[in-house]
Design an enzyme around this catalytic site. Sequence first.
Site, PDB file in Angstrom:
ATOM      1  N   TYR A 171      -6.331  33.193  70.533  1.00 38.52           N
ATOM      2  CA  TYR A 171      -4.985  32.957  69.979  1.00 38.52           C
ATOM      3  C   TYR A 171      -5.067  32.777  68.467  1.00 38.52           C
ATOM      4  CZ  TYR A 171      -0.230  31.423  69.359  1.00 38.52           C
ATOM      5  OH  TYR A 171       1.068  31.366  68.942  1.00 38.52           O
ATOM      6  N   PHE A 176      15.552  53.756  52.573  1.00 40.09           N
ATOM      7  CA  PHE A 176      15.042  54.057  53.910  1.00 40.09           C
ATOM      8  C   PHE A 176      15.832  53.179  54.873  1.00 40.09           C
ATOM      9  CE2 PHE A 176      12.435  53.665  57.684  1.00 40.09           C
ATOM     10  CZ  PHE A 176      12.415  55.008  58.018  1.00 40.09           C
ATOM     11  N   THR A 177      16.100  53.722  56.061  1.00 40.94           N
ATOM     12  CA  THR A 177      17.030  53.090  57.005  1.00 40.94           C
ATOM     13  C   THR A 177      16.737  51.600  57.259  1.00 40.94           C
ATOM     14  OG1 THR A 177      15.626  53.979  58.752  1.00 40.94           O
ATOM     15  CG2 THR A 177      17.601  55.253  58.184  1.00 40.94           C
ATOM     16  N   ASP A 184       6.637  49.955  49.322  1.00 39.73           N
ATOM     17  CA  ASP A 184       6.555  50.359  50.729  1.00 39.73           C
ATOM     18  C   ASP A 184       5.410  51.361  50.818  1.00 39.73           C
ATOM     19  OD1 ASP A 184       6.740  51.578  53.179  1.00 39.73           O
ATOM     20  OD2 ASP A 184       8.933  51.585  53.221  1.00 39.73           O
ATOM     21  N   LYS A 236       1.696  54.704  60.584  1.00 37.71           N
ATOM     22  CA  LYS A 236       1.623  56.009  59.925  1.00 37.71           C
ATOM     23  C   LYS A 236       0.216  56.213  59.345  1.00 37.71           C
ATOM     24  CE  LYS A 236       6.280  55.293  60.028  1.00 37.71           C
ATOM     25  NZ  LYS A 236       6.897  54.100  60.624  1.00 37.71           N
ATOM     26  N   ARG A 292      18.404  63.404  59.891  1.00 33.30           N
ATOM     27  CA  ARG A 292      18.279  62.573  58.688  1.00 33.30           C
ATOM     28  C   ARG A 292      19.420  62.964  57.746  1.00 33.30           C
ATOM     29  NH1 ARG A 292      14.591  58.279  59.342  1.00 33.30           N
ATOM     30  NH2 ARG A 292      16.453  58.011  60.587  1.00 33.30           N
ATOM     31  N   PHE A 331      21.661  55.852  64.193  1.00 31.74           N
ATOM     32  CA  PHE A 331      20.979  57.094  64.573  1.00 31.74           C
ATOM     33  C   PHE A 331      20.080  56.917  65.791  1.00 31.74           C
ATOM     34  CE2 PHE A 331      16.807  55.929  62.935  1.00 31.74           C
ATOM     35  CZ  PHE A 331      17.132  54.942  62.018  1.00 31.74           C
TER      36      PHE A 331
HETATM   37  N1  PM9 Z   1       9.556  55.120  59.814  1.00 32.71           N
HETATM   38  C1  PM9 Z   1       9.824  57.244  60.804  1.00 32.71           C
HETATM   39  O1  PM9 Z   1       9.909  57.941  61.815  1.00 32.71           O
HETATM   40  C2  PM9 Z   1      10.006  55.196  62.274  1.00 32.71           C
HETATM   41  C3  PM9 Z   1      11.309  54.530  62.429  1.00 32.71           C
HETATM   42  S1  PM9 Z   1      12.731  55.250  61.698  1.00 32.71           S
HETATM   43  C4  PM9 Z   1      12.987  56.627  62.593  1.00 32.71           C
HETATM   44  O2  PM9 Z   1       9.766  57.739  59.649  1.00 32.71           O
HETATM   45  C5  PM9 Z   1       9.061  53.619  55.933  1.00 32.71           C
HETATM   46  C6  PM9 Z   1       8.900  54.481  54.734  1.00 32.71           C
HETATM   47  C7  PM9 Z   1       9.113  54.162  57.191  1.00 32.71           C
HETATM   48  C8  PM9 Z   1       9.287  53.305  58.329  1.00 32.71           C
HETATM   49  C9  PM9 Z   1       9.421  53.833  59.619  1.00 32.71           C
HETATM   50  C10 PM9 Z   1       9.376  51.906  58.097  1.00 32.71           C
HETATM   51  C11 PM9 Z   1       9.566  50.962  59.236  1.00 32.71           C
HETATM   52  C12 PM9 Z   1       9.317  51.437  56.827  1.00 32.71           C
HETATM   53  N2  PM9 Z   1       9.164  52.286  55.780  1.00 32.71           N
HETATM   54  O3  PM9 Z   1       8.927  51.720  62.208  1.00 32.71           O
HETATM   55  O4  PM9 Z   1       9.149  49.328  61.748  1.00 32.71           O
HETATM   56  O5  PM9 Z   1       9.001  55.477  57.322  1.00 32.71           O
HETATM   57  O6  PM9 Z   1       6.892  50.331  61.790  1.00 32.71           O
HETATM   58  O7  PM9 Z   1       8.389  50.843  59.946  1.00 32.71           O
HETATM   59  C13 PM9 Z   1       9.780  55.812  60.922  1.00 32.71           C
HETATM   60  P1  PM9 Z   1       8.347  50.548  61.519  1.00 32.71           P
END
Ligand code: PM9
Length: 462
Positions: free
Chosen positions: A77, A129-130, A220, A263, A387, A454
């Site tokens: 833990y 970014f979303t 980011d 990623k 997008r 989306f």
């Molecule tokens: N990006 C992508 O497919 C997955 C979710 S949105 C469809 O591109 C950036 C630049 C990203 C991102 C996620 C996140 C969030 C932050 N910054 O999905 O929560 O491209 O791990 O990261 C997606 P998490």
Amino acid sequence: MAKKVIKRSWAEPFKIKVVEPIKMTTREHREKEIKIAGYNTFLLKSEDVYIDLLTDSGTNAMSDRQWAGMMVGDEAYAGSRNFYHLWDNVKKYYGMPYFVPTHQGRAAEHIISKILIKDGDFVPGNMYFTTTRLHQELAGATFVDVIIDEAHNPKSEHPFKGNIDLEKLKNLIEKVGAKKIPYVSVAGPVNMAGGQPFSMENLKEVHKLCSEHKIKLWFDATRATENAYFIKEREAGYKEKSIAEILKEICSYFEGIWVSAKKDLMVNIGGILATKNKKVFEKARNMVVVYEGLHTYGGLAGRDMEAMAIGLEEMVEYDNIRARIGQVEYFGKELDKYGVPYVRPIGGHAIFLDAKRFLSHLTQDQFPAQTLAAEIYIDSGVRGMERGIVSAGRDPKTGKERYPKLELVRLTFPRRVYTQAHIDVAVESIATVYQNRKNITGLKMIYEPEYLRFFQGRFEKL
Ligand code: PM9
């Protein structure tokens, strides 16, 4: 006479050891499934997808080293040895001394937005970014796009469309005052602009301007190694530098970073919040126990942190990135043969089809990109993502649609997953849809969730 060899091809720096079967379905089946899914590719079952280009997030193939790392997960833990391995590598590759793990990128965005932003603040950034913008807004800020104009033009060949427009940033500082700007939010490459990088020169200028006004920069770094690759390829003075060296230099201009490890790090789950600021770190370490888990696991298993630690070592390997971006380049060049419009220049993680030009007979209110993603799926089982206007959502203050200039379908490459033959199949499908484009009708939205619509919004054929 035999053809003269004029170039040497590159190939992926790995061979395949484990395979996962995928299946082709009939057009009739896909027509039924996309209707059930409300014409939203996020709502399809993955078993109904043939080639999945929805995202490169958590969908990458881990290496044999990463899988071996999963077996040495220390699931204590508190104080797992994998946490310390990960922390060492966060220091080594990003140059940030303080670190908190999170279960994914948006969890880090949530924590850092709550720490840095006060109600009524303004956060400038190189295109939204979303999830990032949503967390900034939920924390009380207004996001202000200060990216260069070229980023909003899919035809512009600018090599660094992720750059910040210094005049836009200066104007904002003058208008609202530096005290109202907790940080500048920089991403690279810029996802919503088509995977477009910023240059080191621009970053240095932004850093200089912000230092004069005592404004910090936060990064980011989700796909930062791809930005480093483009700097190496396109910017004078970086040809001989390694990806690791360029990444370290980029990070040196920032007070802190957040990362979706799903990623660059080629893992299925994980996030990073890291900083040079001890006070910010202490707040983050305290908040992570409220939202994620103890600060030495942050919502992850020990095995996940070990795979991340090894992923950090692999993500800076030049040949890996060359092959990854090489796939995207190949895809774009094959689409060129059919005249299919997409965002130029070819970006890092995906090809972004220009739905406004592809389906020029549809208005933006008829959701051209949403429509196009569904049509490509119906044609071949290839899954991409909208997008455009759906992703942009509504202005939280006025409730009005945001009408972004870019109306795109993203076809994203998971790392180390698909072959050139998969790309050829995807290209042929997109070209077929393009040739039949005049017969395609648009959509209307019938269900709209409040946040990040989306993901779960539903549509009907007009
Ligand atoms: N990006 C992508 O497919 C997955 C979710 S949105 C469809 O591109 C950036 C630049 C990203 C991102 C996620 C996140 C969030 C932050 N910054 O999905 O929560 O491209 O791990 O990261 C997606 P998490």
